[in-house]
Motif scaffolding. Structure first.
Motif, PDB file in Angstrom:
ATOM      1  N   SER A   1      -3.221   1.330  -3.067  1.00 35.87           N
ATOM      2  CA  SER A   1      -2.596   0.154  -2.458  1.00 35.87           C
ATOM      3  C   SER A   1      -3.138  -0.070  -1.049  1.00 35.87           C
ATOM      4  O   SER A   1      -3.481  -1.197  -0.668  1.00 35.87           O
ATOM      5  CB  SER A   1      -1.077   0.325  -2.412  1.00 35.87           C
ATOM      6  OG  SER A   1      -0.485  -0.720  -1.677  1.00 35.87           O
ATOM      7  N   GLN A   2      -3.236   0.999  -0.291  1.00 33.89           N
ATOM      8  CA  GLN A   2      -3.755   0.888   1.068  1.00 33.89           C
ATOM      9  C   GLN A   2      -5.223   0.477   1.070  1.00 33.89           C
ATOM     10  O   GLN A   2      -5.661  -0.306   1.927  1.00 33.89           O
ATOM     11  CB  GLN A   2      -3.571   2.228   1.786  1.00 33.89           C
ATOM     12  CG  GLN A   2      -2.112   2.597   2.011  1.00 33.89           C
ATOM     13  CD  GLN A   2      -1.909   4.079   2.276  1.00 33.89           C
ATOM     14  OE1 GLN A   2      -2.826   4.897   2.098  1.00 33.89           O
ATOM     15  NE2 GLN A   2      -0.709   4.448   2.685  1.00 33.89           N
ATOM     16  N   MET A   3      -5.988   0.978   0.100  1.00 28.91           N
ATOM     17  CA  MET A   3      -7.413   0.648   0.024  1.00 28.91           C
ATOM     18  C   MET A   3      -7.626  -0.832  -0.269  1.00 28.91           C
ATOM     19  O   MET A   3      -8.457  -1.489   0.354  1.00 28.91           O
ATOM     20  CB  MET A   3      -8.085   1.513  -1.041  1.00 28.91           C
ATOM     21  CG  MET A   3      -8.236   2.974  -0.639  1.00 28.91           C
ATOM     22  SD  MET A   3      -8.537   4.064  -2.050  1.00 28.91           S
ATOM     23  CE  MET A   3     -10.091   3.417  -2.672  1.00 28.91           C
ATOM     24  N   TYR A   4      -6.855  -1.370  -1.215  1.00 28.65           N
ATOM     25  CA  TYR A   4      -7.005  -2.788  -1.531  1.00 28.65           C
ATOM     26  C   TYR A   4      -6.512  -3.667  -0.380  1.00 28.65           C
ATOM     27  O   TYR A   4      -7.001  -4.784  -0.191  1.00 28.65           O
ATOM     28  CB  TYR A   4      -6.253  -3.126  -2.820  1.00 28.65           C
ATOM     29  CG  TYR A   4      -7.028  -2.768  -4.058  1.00 28.65           C
ATOM     30  CD1 TYR A   4      -8.155  -3.504  -4.427  1.00 28.65           C
ATOM     31  CD2 TYR A   4      -6.664  -1.688  -4.855  1.00 28.65           C
ATOM     32  CE1 TYR A   4      -8.894  -3.167  -5.555  1.00 28.65           C
ATOM     33  CE2 TYR A   4      -7.395  -1.350  -5.990  1.00 28.65           C
ATOM     34  CZ  TYR A   4      -8.509  -2.092  -6.334  1.00 28.65           C
ATOM     35  OH  TYR A   4      -9.238  -1.761  -7.444  1.00 28.65           O
TER      36      TYR A   4
ATOM     37  N   SER B   1      -3.177  -4.782  -4.144  1.00 32.65           N
ATOM     38  CA  SER B   1      -2.436  -3.825  -3.322  1.00 32.65           C
ATOM     39  C   SER B   1      -0.959  -3.845  -3.688  1.00 32.65           C
ATOM     40  O   SER B   1      -0.330  -2.794  -3.860  1.00 32.65           O
ATOM     41  CB  SER B   1      -2.617  -4.164  -1.840  1.00 32.65           C
ATOM     42  OG  SER B   1      -1.810  -3.338  -1.029  1.00 32.65           O
ATOM     43  N   ALA B   2      -0.398  -5.048  -3.836  1.00 30.44           N
ATOM     44  CA  ALA B   2       1.021  -5.165  -4.189  1.00 30.44           C
ATOM     45  C   ALA B   2       1.297  -4.619  -5.588  1.00 30.44           C
ATOM     46  O   ALA B   2       2.333  -3.989  -5.828  1.00 30.44           O
ATOM     47  CB  ALA B   2       1.457  -6.627  -4.087  1.00 30.44           C
ATOM     48  N   ARG B   3       0.349  -4.815  -6.506  1.00 31.21           N
ATOM     49  CA  ARG B   3       0.563  -4.324  -7.878  1.00 31.21           C
ATOM     50  C   ARG B   3       0.632  -2.802  -7.914  1.00 31.21           C
ATOM     51  O   ARG B   3       1.420  -2.221  -8.669  1.00 31.21           O
ATOM     52  CB  ARG B   3      -0.550  -4.843  -8.799  1.00 31.21           C
ATOM     53  CG  ARG B   3      -0.404  -6.327  -9.141  1.00 31.21           C
ATOM     54  CD  ARG B   3      -1.289  -6.700 -10.323  1.00 31.21           C
ATOM     55  NE  ARG B   3      -2.701  -6.545 -10.038  1.00 31.21           N
ATOM     56  CZ  ARG B   3      -3.460  -7.493  -9.499  1.00 31.21           C
ATOM     57  NH1 ARG B   3      -2.924  -8.668  -9.174  1.00 31.21           N
ATOM     58  NH2 ARG B   3      -4.734  -7.294  -9.294  1.00 31.21           N
ATOM     59  N   TRP B   4      -0.184  -2.143  -7.097  1.00 31.92           N
ATOM     60  CA  TRP B   4      -0.111  -0.679  -7.053  1.00 31.92           C
ATOM     61  C   TRP B   4       1.192  -0.221  -6.407  1.00 31.92           C
ATOM     62  O   TRP B   4       1.751   0.819  -6.790  1.00 31.92           O
ATOM     63  CB  TRP B   4      -1.322  -0.104  -6.332  1.00 31.92           C
ATOM     64  CG  TRP B   4      -2.515   0.010  -7.237  1.00 31.92           C
ATOM     65  CD1 TRP B   4      -3.660  -0.724  -7.211  1.00 31.92           C
ATOM     66  CD2 TRP B   4      -2.648   0.912  -8.342  1.00 31.92           C
ATOM     67  NE1 TRP B   4      -4.498  -0.344  -8.226  1.00 31.92           N
ATOM     68  CE2 TRP B   4      -3.903   0.665  -8.935  1.00 31.92           C
ATOM     69  CE3 TRP B   4      -1.834   1.898  -8.896  1.00 31.92           C
ATOM     70  CZ2 TRP B   4      -4.368   1.376 -10.041  1.00 31.92           C
ATOM     71  CZ3 TRP B   4      -2.279   2.608  -9.995  1.00 31.92           C
ATOM     72  CH2 TRP B   4      -3.531   2.351 -10.558  1.00 31.92           C
TER      73      TRP B   4
END
Length: 688
Positions: free
Chosen positions: A350-353, A366-369
């Motif tokens: 999430s942080q990576m995206y 990011s939100a989906r993770w």
């Protein structure tokens, strides 16, 4: 040609530290570099690299070698960075984005957010002035700490990553052959059986430097010594010849010389007595066979498919911890671990995206993770019933709501916050305690923010009142500075709602309650933030009184705000404190003008002009120049019977320059029209 140097906390060695690259407009370096380093070093022990001669030319190969291995680019955002030619914006920022290296934009001036997004894309930034417009926002320092922790692994996690490797290879090379060393690292790891083998090479040790503990320790834990063979190894008195090769022979561990550039074998044997037969680095099969002979006893297949082990190895490749940086491979491994139900991997993805670390930036991904992470902790709580799982569930939902809110996707944000409040209520029933009471208050406030953003002030007020009830109870129970500040935030939120509804007397009552808390915290703590909050409360009350027509009362509040602004300006001398001082002067000038006291009004406006003159000379930002133009205009039209044409022309000249520089014609077209109208009025006054 660029020349990188570094700064570390306590002037420690950069060896083994994560690499941060600082770049900016050259004229911003002196004012931005040291303060930003200080902010970063409060929570991170990294090495911050920068170009000793900013804005020098970079060639593609040099950028790839020097900058491609950075974990983070930090860029202060100023009007110079946005509007003037500079390599930080035109070359280095695009390089980071293209190579999926996270960028941390730190907003240094107010009002540049939309322009930054227009010029640099929809990249989210950190703004230390955000709390001025939104008292409910997380403090800048906390946001910065969270971001840095999400990108930089930190010493503890990096140590876990290093322990995940099966074995180490020590790579010896001449520093002038660094690109060949990096190529050999990639060739070694193209063999799947070498995936979990780390390669130690000292990228910072200068040839001729003392043989230090770092190299000695690395040699002791390495199961194989590999030498990058090029003709430069034949040069007399080099570090490999004098130090590393003799030390390797003493260990009696196996050695694998790999020829990366054709070299005279006979001469090499004369210089390096006993050197084993070389392997051609560009013969993939020969190199693979040689590696297998030496490392087969070092490899462990026990953890190859364990999701946690895969996660650590993925982090190693993503960040270049004792392996060459291979972001694509790192992303693949971390994704595998996330799909294997490793919550840390889900959070990292999430942080990576969100930051663009190793991947294309994708806020929805990011939100989906985060959604998957919340589902994981919901299931974990159902199975264990532990409070820790409940806290993690709550935190994941909070982050999920914030992620949607930052994208201005209010409906999914509201759903996440509603789930967050339901979790808080459930946990409060089961576990009680201050933590869950505050969590429930936070949930209500976030739902209030959603309603406010949707324009539903009545609903927002209802949520804020629910949060207020909890905040008041917590403040009575704990009496901590944090709980009382939370309570003051609730008061300010409700004050703003009432002010937006035109209910000035109610707004005033809420602001007075906040003022009481700020006065107490200012006396007790004496911090700059607590005193500045007190000054903001005074200004808020002054604005309400002025709107009500109570000019004497407004003047009294503005004078109190001025005393705080003057004290903080003397003590800190920061741009923010001096700009606050300018605002205080203008507030008092407005009141005097409304009271029919033109001489006093002029005195205050001239003080504001003096401060803005100094700031525009010192920092030269668009914000500072615009402040100066506004102060020139205000002073120019102060006397309705006799406008000052010289001040009006100066204001117009500044706005014209800013319009041309910033391309923000819609904003400055309006200002220019004000100036033109005033100048025309002045000309008519002269004719009459």
């Amino acid at each position: 040609m660029a020349k990188l140097i570094y700064k570390t906390k306590g002037n420690s060695s950069p060896q083994g530290k994560e690499r941060v690259f600082f770049t900016c407009h050259p004229e911003d370096f002196d004012s931005c570099f040291e303060p930003i380093c200080e902010e970063i070093f409060k929570t991170q022990s990294c090495a911050i690299w920068y170009d000793e001669e900013p804005d020098t030319a970079w060639d593609a190969e040099e950028m790839e070698a020097e900058l491609g291995r950075m974990q983070l680019f930090v860029i202060p955002i100023t009007s110079r960075f946005l509007y003037q030619a500079n390599s930080a914006r035109e070359v280095l920022f695009p390089f980071a984005v293209a190579h999926h290296i996270p960028v941390l934009p730190l907003m240094q001036e107010r009002g540049l957010g939309s322009e930054f997004n227009r010029i640099c894309g929809d990249l989210q930034f950190l703004d230390k002035n955000a709390a001025m417009s939104d008292p409910t926002a997380l403090p800048y320092e906390q946001k910065l700490e969270r971001f840095l922790a999400s990108v930089l692994l930190g010493d503890e996690l990096a140590e876990k990553v290093r322990k995940a490797f099966d074995a180490y290879i020590f790579l010896s090379y001449r520093k002038k052959d660094r690109k060949h060393a990096q190529e050999l690292m990639r060739l070694i790891h193209q063999n799947d059986f070498c995936r979990d083998i780390a390669i130690w090479y000292d990228e910072f040790l200068v040839p001729g430097e003392d043989f230090n503990h770092a190299i000695r320790d690395a040699m002791e834990k390495s199961g194989l010594f590999t030498f990058v063979v090029t003709p430069s190894l034949l040069e007399a008195d080099n570090y490999v010849m004098n130090v590393e090769y003799p030390a390797a022979k003493e260990t009696e561990r196996p050695m694998l010389p790999v020829e990366m550039v054709p070299t005279d074998h006979g001469e090499l044997q004369e210089c390096y007595e006993g050197l084993p037969e070389m392997t051609d680095g560009h013969d993939a099969q020969a190199l693979s066979d040689a590696l297998m002979r030496y490392v087969q006893n070092l490899i462990s297949e026990e953890n190859d498919n364990d999701p946690e082990h895969v996660f650590f190895i993925g982090l190693a490749y993503l960040s270049g911890i004792d392996v060459e940086e291979d972001r694509e491979r790192g992303v693949q491994l971390i994704t595998t671990a996330a799909n294997g139900d490793i919550p840390e991997a889900m959070e990292k993805l999430s942080q990576m995206y969100k930051s663009g670390e190793g991947v294309e930036r994708d806020y929805e991904a990011s939100a989906r993770w985060l959604e998957k992470l919340a589902e994981y902790w919901e299931k974990a709580f159902a199975e264990s019933g532990s409070e820790e799982a409940g806290e993690n569930w709550f935190s994941a939902l909070w982050n999920l709501g914030d992620a949607w809110y930052e994208m201005r996707r209010l409906e999914p944000a509201a759903r996440a916050y509603q789930r967050m409040s339901a979790v808080s209520e459930r946990m409060l029933e089961q576990f009680a305690g201050t933590y869950w009471k505050r969590s429930l208050s936070v949930s209500y406030n976030q739902l209030g923010n959603i309603c406010k953003a949707q324009g539903s002030l009545g609903e927002a007020k209802a949520w804020y009142e629910k949060g207020l009830e909890i905040s008041e109870a917590l403040s009575r129970e704990t009496e901590t500075a944090e709980s009382r500040r939370d309570l003051s935030v609730s008061y300010v939120q409700l004050g703003k709602i009432c002010e937006g509804e035109g209910k000035l007397s109610e707004a005033k009552a809420w602001y007075e309650k906040a003022l009481e808390i700020h006065e107490a915290l200012s006396r007790e703590t004496g911090t700059v933030d607590s005193r500045r909050n007190l000054g903001v409360s005074c200004d808020q009350l002054g604005n309400i009184c002025e709107a009500e027509g109570s000019l004497a009362e407004a003047r009294a509040w503005y004078k109190k705000g001025l005393e705080i602004s003057e004290a903080l300006s003397r003590e800190t001398g920061t741009v923010e404190s001096r700009r606050d001082l300018c605002v205080s002067y203008n507030n008092l000038g407005d009141i005097c003008k409304a009271e029919g006291k033109p001489d006093e009004a002029r005195a205050w406006c001239e003080k504001a002009l003096e401060v803005s003159e100094a700031l525009s000379r010192e920092i030269g930002t668009v914000e500072a120049w615009n402040d100066l133009a506004i102060n020139c205009y205000n002073l120019g039209v102060l006397d309705p019977n006799k406008f000052d044409i010289s001040l009006l022309r100066r204001a117009r000249e500044i706005w014209q320059q800013l319009s041309e520089q910033c391309k923000a014609t819609s904003v400055y077209r309006r200002y220019l029209q004000y100036a033109d109208d005033a100048i025309n009025t002045c000309n008519m006054q002269t004719m009459l």
